[in-house]
Scaffold this motif. Sequence first.
Motif, PDB file in Angstrom:
ATOM      1  N   ASP A 249       9.062   8.798  48.171  1.00 36.98           N
ATOM      2  CA  ASP A 249       8.116   9.501  48.104  1.00 36.98           C
ATOM      3  C   ASP A 249       7.522   9.419  49.491  1.00 36.98           C
ATOM      4  O   ASP A 249       6.161  10.056  49.507  1.00 36.98           O
TER       5      ASP A 249
ATOM      6  N   PRO B 159       3.203   1.567  39.606  1.00 32.07           N
ATOM      7  CA  PRO B 159       3.988   2.922  39.657  1.00 32.07           C
ATOM      8  C   PRO B 159       5.168   2.729  40.211  1.00 32.07           C
ATOM      9  O   PRO B 159       6.178   3.731  39.790  1.00 32.07           O
ATOM     10  N   ARG B 160       5.212   2.197  41.552  1.00 39.59           N
ATOM     11  CA  ARG B 160       6.434   2.383  42.278  1.00 39.59           C
ATOM     12  C   ARG B 160       7.616   1.540  41.473  1.00 39.59           C
ATOM     13  O   ARG B 160       8.778   2.195  41.656  1.00 39.59           O
TER      14      ARG B 160
ATOM     15  N   THR C  35      13.995  12.860  46.429  1.00 44.81           N
ATOM     16  CA  THR C  35      12.485  12.635  46.199  1.00 44.81           C
ATOM     17  C   THR C  35      12.040  13.557  44.987  1.00 44.81           C
ATOM     18  O   THR C  35      12.829  13.908  44.320  1.00 44.81           O
ATOM     19  N   ASP C  36      10.565  13.390  44.672  1.00 45.62           N
ATOM     20  CA  ASP C  36      10.154  13.909  43.361  1.00 45.62           C
ATOM     21  C   ASP C  36       9.673  15.327  43.574  1.00 45.62           C
ATOM     22  O   ASP C  36       9.328  15.623  44.944  1.00 45.62           O
TER      23      ASP C  36
ATOM     24  N   ASP D 187      13.550  15.533  40.066  1.00 45.03           N
ATOM     25  CA  ASP D 187      13.276  16.004  38.666  1.00 45.03           C
ATOM     26  C   ASP D 187      13.737  17.374  38.257  1.00 45.03           C
ATOM     27  O   ASP D 187      13.741  17.946  37.165  1.00 45.03           O
TER      28      ASP D 187
ATOM     29  N   ARG E 253      -0.105  -0.922  46.729  1.00 47.21           N
ATOM     30  CA  ARG E 253       0.333   0.372  45.980  1.00 47.21           C
ATOM     31  C   ARG E 253      -0.622   1.595  46.510  1.00 47.21           C
ATOM     32  O   ARG E 253      -0.508   2.555  45.781  1.00 47.21           O
TER      33      ARG E 253
ATOM     34  N   SER F  59       8.900   4.071  38.413  1.00 45.59           N
ATOM     35  CA  SER F  59       9.358   5.532  38.764  1.00 45.59           C
ATOM     36  C   SER F  59      10.732   5.815  38.782  1.00 45.59           C
ATOM     37  O   SER F  59      11.577   4.706  38.672  1.00 45.59           O
ATOM     38  N   SER F  60      11.094   6.893  38.278  1.00 44.94           N
ATOM     39  CA  SER F  60      12.270   7.520  38.304  1.00 44.94           C
ATOM     40  C   SER F  60      13.006   7.273  39.449  1.00 44.94           C
ATOM     41  O   SER F  60      14.373   7.063  39.641  1.00 44.94           O
TER      42      SER F  60
ATOM     43  N   ASN G 130      12.892   4.588  41.629  1.00 48.41           N
ATOM     44  CA  ASN G 130      13.336   3.450  41.904  1.00 48.41           C
ATOM     45  C   ASN G 130      14.591   3.280  41.241  1.00 48.41           C
ATOM     46  O   ASN G 130      15.430   2.525  41.439  1.00 48.41           O
TER      47      ASN G 130
END
Length: 610
Positions: free
Chosen positions: A328, A405-406, A356-357, A384, A283, A409-410, A412
């Motif tokens: 990311d 968090p991976r 990506t974000d 986003d 992570r 995440s949005s 994923n």
Amino acid sequence: MNQIRRWQRILILSLLLLSVLAPIVFVSNRLKSITSVDRGEFIEELSDITYKTDDLRLTAIEQDEEGLKEPQRILQDQEFNSVVSSNSSDRSNDTVQSIERDKTSFHSEIDGGNNQKTKEEQAVISQQTTLSSNAEVKFPARDIQLNRKIEFRPPSGKSEKNTRVQLDRATDERVKEIRDKIIQAKAYLNLALPGNNSQIVKELRVRTKELERAIGDVTKDKYLPKSSPNRLKAMEAALYKVSRAFHNCPAIATKLQAMTYKTEEQVRAQKKQAAKLMQLAARTTPKGLHCLSMRLTTEYFTLDHEKRQLFQQSYNNPDLYHYVVFSDNVLACAVVVNSTISSSKEPGKIVFHVVTDSLNYPAISMWFLLNPGGRASIQILNIDEMNVFPLEHAKLLMMQNSSDPRIISSLNHARFHLPEIFPGLNKIVLFDHDVVVQRDLSRLWSLDMKGKVVGAVETCLEGEPSFQSMDTVINFSDAWVAQKFDPKACTWAFGMNLFDLEAWRRQDLTSVYLKYFELGVKRHLWKAGSLPIGWLTFYGQMYPLEKRWNVVGLGHESGVRARDIEKAAVIHYDGIMKPWLDIGIEKYKRYWNIHVPYHHPYLQRCNIHD
């Protein structure tokens, strides 16, 4: 006067004679005091010195060699005596004679030298190479080769190779035996010996320290020092004395059981700690990647506004080959894009969509501004800024039972909104960012999926490294799950998937995903992640691809075969041992490293290297 001078000469000559004879007498007395074992070692060391000063080159064959790739040159017993006992002139004559004889016959033997062997020499010579009648080679601890004596050996047969493999497997038996003796000695030392046995305890401690120093970190018998057999015998004698002094066998058994239990507890704790640290390492962003992202982000914001808009144009031509990756990770995206373009026969028809974000959008955009895809087109998108997720979706993502968090995440879960992200496309290939493309993928676009939505490689064949079953990640004890799905249904892998977006839209599978996801989060019906919900969302909608299209298992110890990796169109580092991490598996990293531009200035400044 003459008489005095004569006596002076006699005195001087006597002193000279004494200075010559005294060392000889001292050495002879010293040799008489040497034991047979020490004398054998002395002769062996003397022979080594003699060989090193010889004009001919000497080499040694280790015991664990699997085979001889070149003709052997073995020093025979008779030659060994000649080297040890003959003077330098004899060796020169023998060398000349042997060279002449080698021109006519490769099997002649060298004569000369002292043929009478002492007992000590016999002990050393008995350890040299012996050849059986069927030409099977038996390796001793050390074989000495001499260039002047040449014997050609035929290639090793299959039976000989099998014998050598068995010998190689047994090369750590002595090491294991020594470690067992050390453990046994420590067990006795932890017990209170009855009576006054301090001398025995002292001796046992000394023998234990000797063996520990001798073995060190050695893992193979060939690396053990020559003194290890003698020390092992001394330890066995000390253990015998201790066993004679201590007769309470039940107490010993109880002590050993307690030691075994304690060791097992320590092993379990270490495994648990190692697993926790592995998850933490997976992570954590490596320092080099963090440096790369920060440098690229800083450089991006120094650009003019017009240059930042290069990736904002539309790429919706359905006749081109569209690929998408959600990530990311700058370097991972670079490898996926580079490997896909370099493996393609028609790179001009490739359109790569990198999603990506907001945090990583500047860095990834700057990377591909500096490293464009040649004739291929690259589009960078910010998830986003897209209104594809419902308002409650972000809250549901955070409710998943995972600290990674991976997984929550949005990015994923954005894969389940492909029709909304690319409304103008009919087909698209989805990549995970931990894949490497090795073959041209243009044939995928001509596949007839027979109305199915997703094309994927199956992972339901038992015995395969990629085997997975639905009941390992989905809770089939729930009545709704057990009624709607079959636990024995064939599973499949993400990593490289072909999606028919038209069929997806017709069946409205995005709504199915949202319904299942909300139900599963509230009732904890499956493990967090995109794979279990993917199996349920596309249940009955999977078109099986050939295994070579996506070989999985490179991100964990799966035992995937090298020939399967070499033939694969795409290889997937699924698991936590990603190739850009220090915990990645070294033997699989090279397939990923060849697509990383380690010469790039930004990578060198951030100390990212192979």
